[in-house]
Design an enzyme around this catalytic site. Structure first.
Site, PDB file in Angstrom:
ATOM      1  N   ASP A  37      27.560  29.224  59.147  1.00 39.49           N
ATOM      2  CA  ASP A  37      28.042  28.832  60.475  1.00 39.49           C
ATOM      3  C   ASP A  37      27.845  27.359  60.788  1.00 39.49           C
ATOM      4  OD1 ASP A  37      29.011  31.275  61.215  1.00 39.49           O
ATOM      5  OD2 ASP A  37      27.084  31.986  62.004  1.00 39.49           O
TER       6      ASP A  37
ATOM      7  N   HIS B 273      18.426  31.803  57.178  1.00 38.22           N
ATOM      8  CA  HIS B 273      19.137  33.032  56.872  1.00 38.22           C
ATOM      9  C   HIS B 273      18.141  34.077  56.439  1.00 38.22           C
ATOM     10  CE1 HIS B 273      22.012  35.847  55.181  1.00 38.22           C
ATOM     11  NE2 HIS B 273      22.880  35.254  55.965  1.00 38.22           N
TER      12      HIS B 273
END
Ligand code: CMC
Length: 426
Positions: A362, A305
């Site tokens: 996700d 991320h």
């Protein structure tokens, strides 16, 4: 903190104010940098650039903190409804009971989509990706509500329309891909049950919304509702900064979300886990491929991320929810075990540890969507339904702050002035 920063360029000293946010992140205000020094900054991917001052969402990537308007994501995900969170993001405070009722009832009354939008929808190929259809139809909404670009009309009304109609439009693609009739919304149902009914009800039999499914979806939508200045949100703000209307701006955000490095990753994750399963479940092989991304071109989707460098708090909640939901629904999904194995192997591998690569939101969300019966190509659409209130809140804030039109600079590296050569001489 110091209230100014000195910069020495070409032997000359310049002073720039510093500022500090309410959660103590510090910034240099370089608004006058080019005027003062003749220089601009270069920051590929905006890794060090604060594009705005915002009061909506706070996240601390090092500590794994995410808060909407000051409320922790853990609290909101376990105690609030998605529409309460939507109101909070858009209007800044949790609604009172009366405000909530008015908000929910207005959304209920706007779920129908103009029948002429169906004609546009009917023009898409049957196998069109639902994200493409969603973005196009949201863009088309500005044609049906022209006051949105003729002076911008009643923004609150457009906000209600977007929240009300997005789930309706979203279900159309899925229904048609099965060759089933689309369902009209039912305004006696709450927001999430209404969406599930449009997705799964058939005219030939009764459909009852499973509260376990509705609750799981409520949590997932809340976890996706905002994430400060990410790629799609920055897109919404940038497009809106030209005074483009709310529908066009949100449509652009949907397109940005679709990319596999952003919201499209949830579809990629399941496809990757399926590939690993079909390939005999050898997790180590895929870890090695990801470690050699420069030659293999393979990345572990659902890992890493831009901002979270310790853990993604949303992923923690989702991992637990995945276990709970699959247990409650009695679903045994072998890819959940592969996902857990992959996570464990990566978290113990120096490549991932050194680069601070952890599962993101996700990684497990697709496993839940699948258990709820939502097909893979609809995963990113689910993300878009969840992210909608965040995009709206950010668009509204950008307008209320009267932000100037977004217009980055560049460092030009192309040819310098050269003489035109006529076609016959080239
Ligand atoms: N698998 C393998 N290596 C990775 C991965 C990954 N998923 N992500 C980053 N790396 C490596 C990358 O190769 C680089 O290594 P090196 O330093 O040796 O060149 C290093 O880690 C830093 O990568 P980066 O691309 O500079 O990091 P970034 O902060 O610019 O990218 C990211 C963040 C999310 C785009 C990236 O981690 C990624 O591509 N992840 C996979 C896609 C994904 O899951 N996206 C969903 C993000 S969360 C949902 C959302 O909000 O959109």
């Amino acid at each position: 903190m110091a209230n100014s920063a000195e910069l020495t360029v070409d032997g000359k000293s310049f002073s720039f104010p510093t500022l500090e946010g309410s959660e103590h992140e510090k910034a240099f205000d370089i608004s006058s940098l080019r005027d003062q020094t003749g220089y601009v900054t270069l920051d590929r991917g905006y890794k060090n650039t604060g594009a705005t001052q915002s009061g909506i969402t706070f996240l601390d990537g090092e500590e794994g903190i995410l808060r909407y308007r000051g409320y922790s994501i853990e609290d909101l995900a376990s105690k609030a409804t998605f529409l309460e969170v939507s109101y909070l993001l858009i209007y800044g405070e949790l609604p009172t009971a009366e405000q909530y009722e008015t908000f929910v009832n207005s959304i209920r009354r706007h779920t129908l989509v103009n029948e002429d939008m169906r004609k546009i929808f009917d023009g898409f190929p049957v196998n069109a990706h639902p994200m493409c259809v969603l973005a196009s139809l949201v863009s088309a909404m500005s044609a049906f509500y022209p006051d949105s670009h003729e002076g911008n009309g009643n923004t609150d009304q457009h906000i209600i329309r977007l929240l009300a109609k997005l789930p309706t439009i979203a279900t159309w693609s899925y229904k048609r891909s099965l060759g089933h009739p689309t369902n009209y919304p039912k305004n006696n149902l709450d927001y999430i049950p209404n969406f599930l009914n449009m997705m799964f009800a058939l005219p030939v039999e009764e459909y009852k919304v499973d509260p376990v499914v509705a609750e799981a979806l409520n949590v997932l939508l809340i976890l996706h509702a905002d994430h400060e200045q990410n790629c799609s949100t920055s897109t919404v703000r940038l497009v809106g900064s030209s005074q483009a209307n709310i529908y066009s701006s949100i449509s652009a955000g949907i397109q940005a979300l679709w990319g596999p490095l952003h919201g499209g990753a949830n579809q990629e994750v399941i496809e990757m886990l399926e590939d690993i399963k079909a390939d005999g479940g050898d997790v180590g092989k895929y870890i090695d491929m990801a470690k050699n991304a420069k030659t293999t071109g393979f990345r572990l989707f659902g890992f890493g991320h831009r901002v979270y460098k310790n853990f993604d708090p949303r992923a923690k909640i989702i991992k637990k929810a995945a276990d709970d939901v699959l247990n409650k629904l009695g679903v045994n999904d072998p890819v959940l075990e592969i996902a857990k194995g992959l996570e464990e192997a990566a978290l113990n591998d120096p490549y991932f540890v050194q680069r601070k690569l952890y599962p993101n939101v996700d990684f497990y969300s697709g496993i839940i969507y699948r258990a709820l019966g939502i097909p893979t190509n609809m995963f990113t659409v689910m993300f878009a339904i969840g992210r909608l209130p965040g995009w709206i809140a950010q668009w509204k804030e950008m307008r209320e702050q009267k932000e100037p039109i977004g217009r980055p600079r560049q460092i030009y590296t192309g040819a310098t002035l050269r003489e035109f050569v006529p076609l016959e001489n080239r």
